[in-house]
Design a protein around this motif. Structure first.
Motif, PDB file in Angstrom:
ATOM      1  N   ALA A 306      -7.386   4.212  -0.113  1.00 45.94           N
ATOM      2  CA  ALA A 306      -8.278   3.244   0.679  1.00 45.94           C
ATOM      3  C   ALA A 306      -9.443   3.760   1.213  1.00 45.94           C
ATOM      4  O   ALA A 306      -9.370   4.808   1.815  1.00 45.94           O
ATOM      5  CB  ALA A 306      -7.134   2.819   1.657  1.00 45.94           C
ATOM      6  N   GLY A 353      -6.967   1.439  -4.573  1.00 41.45           N
ATOM      7  CA  GLY A 353      -5.723   0.566  -3.987  1.00 41.45           C
ATOM      8  C   GLY A 353      -4.417   0.445  -5.041  1.00 41.45           C
ATOM      9  O   GLY A 353      -3.320   0.521  -4.420  1.00 41.45           O
ATOM     10  N   ASP A 354      -4.654   0.529  -6.188  1.00 35.97           N
ATOM     11  CA  ASP A 354      -3.392   0.168  -7.412  1.00 35.97           C
ATOM     12  C   ASP A 354      -2.897   1.603  -7.763  1.00 35.97           C
ATOM     13  O   ASP A 354      -2.261   1.522  -8.633  1.00 35.97           O
ATOM     14  CB  ASP A 354      -3.851  -0.731  -8.275  1.00 35.97           C
ATOM     15  CG  ASP A 354      -5.023  -0.203  -8.873  1.00 35.97           C
ATOM     16  OD1 ASP A 354      -5.582   1.037  -8.613  1.00 35.97           O
ATOM     17  OD2 ASP A 354      -5.328  -0.614 -10.131  1.00 35.97           O
ATOM     18  N   THR A 381      -2.135   4.315   2.098  1.00 34.94           N
ATOM     19  CA  THR A 381      -1.930   3.138   2.682  1.00 34.94           C
ATOM     20  C   THR A 381      -0.816   2.299   2.107  1.00 34.94           C
ATOM     21  O   THR A 381      -1.083   2.291   0.682  1.00 34.94           O
ATOM     22  CB  THR A 381      -3.111   2.087   3.180  1.00 34.94           C
ATOM     23  OG1 THR A 381      -3.556   1.855   1.995  1.00 34.94           O
ATOM     24  CG2 THR A 381      -4.082   3.005   4.123  1.00 34.94           C
ATOM     25  N   GLN A 383       0.155  -0.413   0.038  1.00 34.12           N
ATOM     26  CA  GLN A 383      -0.466  -1.653  -0.646  1.00 34.12           C
ATOM     27  C   GLN A 383       0.702  -2.273  -1.664  1.00 34.12           C
ATOM     28  O   GLN A 383       1.788  -1.675  -1.755  1.00 34.12           O
ATOM     29  CB  GLN A 383      -1.690  -1.495  -1.468  1.00 34.12           C
ATOM     30  CG  GLN A 383      -2.759  -1.152  -0.209  1.00 34.12           C
ATOM     31  CD  GLN A 383      -4.124  -0.316  -0.925  1.00 34.12           C
ATOM     32  OE1 GLN A 383      -4.700  -1.227  -1.543  1.00 34.12           O
ATOM     33  NE2 GLN A 383      -4.518   0.740  -0.527  1.00 34.12           N
ATOM     34  N   THR A 386       1.797   0.107  -4.157  1.00 36.09           N
ATOM     35  CA  THR A 386       1.788   1.501  -3.713  1.00 36.09           C
ATOM     36  C   THR A 386       3.274   2.155  -4.019  1.00 36.09           C
ATOM     37  O   THR A 386       4.277   1.757  -3.342  1.00 36.09           O
ATOM     38  CB  THR A 386       1.281   1.895  -2.494  1.00 36.09           C
ATOM     39  OG1 THR A 386       0.325   1.419  -2.401  1.00 36.09           O
ATOM     40  CG2 THR A 386       1.208   3.091  -2.068  1.00 36.09           C
TER      41      THR A 386
END
Ligand code: COA
Length: 704
Positions: A306, A353-354, A381, A383, A386
């Motif tokens: 992130a 993020g992925d 973080t 997501q 995650t």
């Protein structure tokens, strides 16, 4: 005597073991038996045959053998009697849980002295009184009423507050933090913080010594010994309360600025102690020190999924004075080969993020191998895709490779990251609830590493005229005078290599004018009286006098006004002095802390010292590095090195002056406080001038 039997006793007697749940003597008994302690336990209570299934004895003598540890949990007025029993039987280690001693006033203080007297006579060591007890997880000994036996770990804890220890245990249990040993030292009638710290320094289960202190028993010994311990293991302390030293009326600038806070800062800095300002910070730091190798440098790399938290971490790294690691070209090339095109392959490495656990693992492998990286921070973080648990496992596996670089995690969130956080905790990875907390822990480790590898302290000794100083100091003490006036204060510092402005005393206006002509204009007039310390407050200083007439007028006015403002002062004349206009004004000073000794001060000089309070302190004697560091530690430092085209001043000359002053106050313990204010310092190669000086003295050992 070793304190081993407090933590690993073969047998424990509990005097005051109670049958009533909720009573202290009951709770401690069940904590010991319930915790799994394998040694012998002897409850002592004259009115019971057995408690909790254990045979009960009427007194210690009836056991038939000498217990290695005795816990005393009987009312205060019975404690001395039990101590006599211990002394007669040859018991060597006693924990007194009972309250009602020194902390409640004079009568309690007498009771405490009595038990200490019995202990000293019989060679007994006491922990307490007024304490919560001791805990040793390695031997499953919970001789306390602090709560359940905590999980085993590498933190040894010493606390002067029992209640705080109970809270710490509760928090630690919730956070999965383990301890080797916990000790509540209570009133520390005998065993004190340093005894426990020395024990923990040798205890092989303990990697980190942490503690909460309100006072320190013997300041000088503490500094000396803590420095030795810090070379073996990190000491993380929370300190509250003052020594009371700062409250002492101070007549110098240095004295008024040097409170007990400054003294503790100096002590912690000298002894390499990591200061923690809250329980949370202490746990944050302790986790890092207990589980990770020390970073060999201050270059930090961040891996994140992130962008925002990555920037927060970057800000914290720079804000804390750490270095944001610049990755090598080879590292960047390797990252680019395994990460998606949109990923950031520079620090902070954004795996996007992925990112699944595998992507984290590849990035971690590559950056951890880069020589320009000294510490790795993994941010996550939660997501949608995650893999919280699998990523935590990747981090744990990476740390098991033992590359010699510390790893830190910051899994941000609550419910979703919890399973990952648990894996990290079990895997001995320090996990933080914010990037800032993680970076603060990295910073603490870097500072400690730097302290451990600082050059050996060498204090330079300058050739000086000690005899001259001895004469002045001794004469003042003989006459019962505490304050040494400006003229003799200057003679003292001249004897230690300082240069002062030229000048003489005048008793008439004509004489003043003649002296001024010889010195050359402009000159300064200062009232000369042993009774006036702050001369400008009573109109006793005039600067910039440019002619004989101005000097005579100023003399007459001063001799008219000052006696009216201070009728009781003995006025001996007026000092006519050459005026130093070149250079910047700084202040050098010393305040003798009653617990820790001479604290040197450096700061912005003139009247601004009390307004700006931009000063730094350090314990004498000073090395060249420490003297220089005192300058660097002030906000003024940049001004001294030269800003906006202004020439800088001779930094080394100030550092040398601080070392000379440090030698003076070390060689003359009678000097209690002193200021050189202003100390005028010019560009490199020029001689600084000590324009004004004041010194106060006291007979050694007769401090008020
Ligand atoms: N030898 C053996 N047993 C004795 C004894 C003696 N000389 N004197 C009393 N006892 C027994 C009592 O019979 C009693 O047992 P019982 O409950 O089975 O009847 C037990 O010891 C406790 O004595 P009691 O008089 O009931 O005292 P108490 O439990 O109310 O209080 C203290 C004792 C020590 C807990 C209390 O005085 C105290 O100091 N409390 C504060 C503790 C504290 O806060 N410490 C600091 C923490 S930071």
């Amino acid at each position: 005597m070793s304190l081993e039997s407090f933590f690993n006793p073969a047998s424990v007697a509990i005097v005051g073991a109670s049958r009533h749940p909720g009573k202290v003597g009951h709770e401690i008994l069940v904590n010991i038996t319930g915790g799994g302690y394998a040694g012998k336990v002897y409850p002592i209570n004259p009115s019971m045959d057995s408690i909790e299934g254990l045979k009960c004895y009427p007194d210690i003598a009836s056991i038939g053998q000498v217990p290695e540890l005795v816990l005393i949990i009987v009312p205060a007025d019975s404690v001395a009697d039990v101590m006599h029993q211990c002394a007669n039987l040859g018991v060597k280690s006693v924990v007194i849980i009972t309250a009602g001693f020194k902390e409640v006033g004079e009568a309690g203080g007498k009771l405490e002295q009595e038990i200490v007297r019995i202990a000293h006579g019989a060679g007994i060591r006491i922990v307490g009184p007024n304490c919560l007890g001791v805990i040793d997880t390695g031997h499953k000994l919970n001789a306390s009423f602090a709560g359940d036996l905590p999980r085993a770990g590498a933190i040894g804890y010493v606390s002067q507050s029992g209640a705080l220890l109970a809270a710490i245990l509760d928090m630690a249990n919730a956070g999965g933090i383990g301890f080797s040993t916990l000790v509540s030292i209570g009133n520390k009638a005998d065993v004190d913080e340093l005894d426990i710290m020395q024990y923990l320094a040798e205890c092989k289960e303990t990697k980190v010594i942490a503690g909460y202190l309100e006072s320190i028993s013997d300041g000088n010994q503490f500094v000396r010994e803590a420095e030795i311990i810090s070379h073996k293991k990190p000491i993380l302390l929370m300190k509250s309360g003052g020594t009371g030293a700062g409250a002492r009326a101070a007549s110098s600038h240095t004295g008024s600025l040097a409170g007990s806070e400054a003294a503790y800062e100096c002590v912690f800095e000298r002894a390499g102690i990591v200061r923690c300002d809250s329980i949370k910070t202490q746990f944050d730091f302790a986790q890092a020190f207990a589980t990770q190798p020390l970073p060999k440098g201050d270059k930090v790399v961040v891996i994140t999924n992130a962008g925002g938290p990555g920037i927060m971490a970057a800000d914290a790294i720079e804000g804390n004075g750490l270095t944001f690691a610049k990755l090598s070209d080879e590292t960047i090339r390797q990252l680019a080969a395994v990460l998606p095109a949109a990923a950031n392959v520079n620090n902070p490495v954004d795996v996007l993020g992925d990112a699944l656990a595998e992507r984290y693992q590849k990035a971690l492998d590559i950056v951890a191998a880069d020589d320009s990286v000294s510490a790795v921070l993994v941010l996550l973080t939660p997501q949608a895709m995650t893999e919280v648990v699998a990523t935590a496992e990747v981090v744990v596996k990476q740390s098991q490779k033992k590359l010699g670089k510390p790893l830190f995690a910051c899994f941000l969130g609550a419910e979703k990251v919890r399973p990952g956080v648990e894996i990290l905790q079990q895997g001995q990875i320090p996990q933080y609830d914010s990037p800032e907390s993680a970076v603060a822990a990295i910073k603490a480790m870097c500072d400690y590493h730097r302290w451990r590898h600082r050059p050996k302290r060498v204090v330079k000794l300058y050739p000086v005229n000690r005899r001259k100083v001895e004469n002045i100091v001794e004469r003042h003490l003989r006459l019962g005078m505490r304050e040494i006036g400006e003229v003799e204060s200057k003679e003292i510092i001249e004897a230690y290599g300082f240069v002062t402005p030229k000048g003489s005393i005048a008793t008439t206006a004509e004489q003043a004018a003649n002296i001024a002509r010889q010195l050359g204009f402009p000159v300064v007039l200062k009232i000369w009286s042993p009774d006036i310390i702050h001369k400008s407050d009573v109109g006793g200083v005039r600067v910039g006098l440019k002619s004989a007439q101005e000097v005579m007028d100023a003399f007459d006015l001063m001799m008219f006004r000052v006696p009216r403002k201070m009728p009781e002062a003995d006025i001996l004349g007026v000092l006519v002095q050459e005026m130093c206009t070149e250079g910047k004004e700084v202040i050098l000073g010393m305040h003798r802390d009653p617990h820790f000794g001479p604290m040197m001060m450096f700061g912005m000089g003139g009247i601004m010292v009390e307004v700006l309070k931009d000063v730094s302190f350090y314990l004498a004697p000073l090395t060249a590095d420490e003297a220089k560091q005192m300058l660097v530690n002030t906000r003024t430092y940049k001004m001294l090195t030269g800003v906006r085209g202004q020439a800088g001043v001779d930094i080394d000359a100030i550092a040398e002056a601080l070392q000379r002053l440090s030698q003076l106050v070390t060689e003359f313990p009678q000097i209690q406080e002193m200021d050189i204010n202003p100390f005028m310092v010019g560009p490199e190669g020029t001689t600084p001038i000590a324009v004004d000086a004041r010194i106060s003295v006291e007979k050694v050992g007769q401090k008020k």
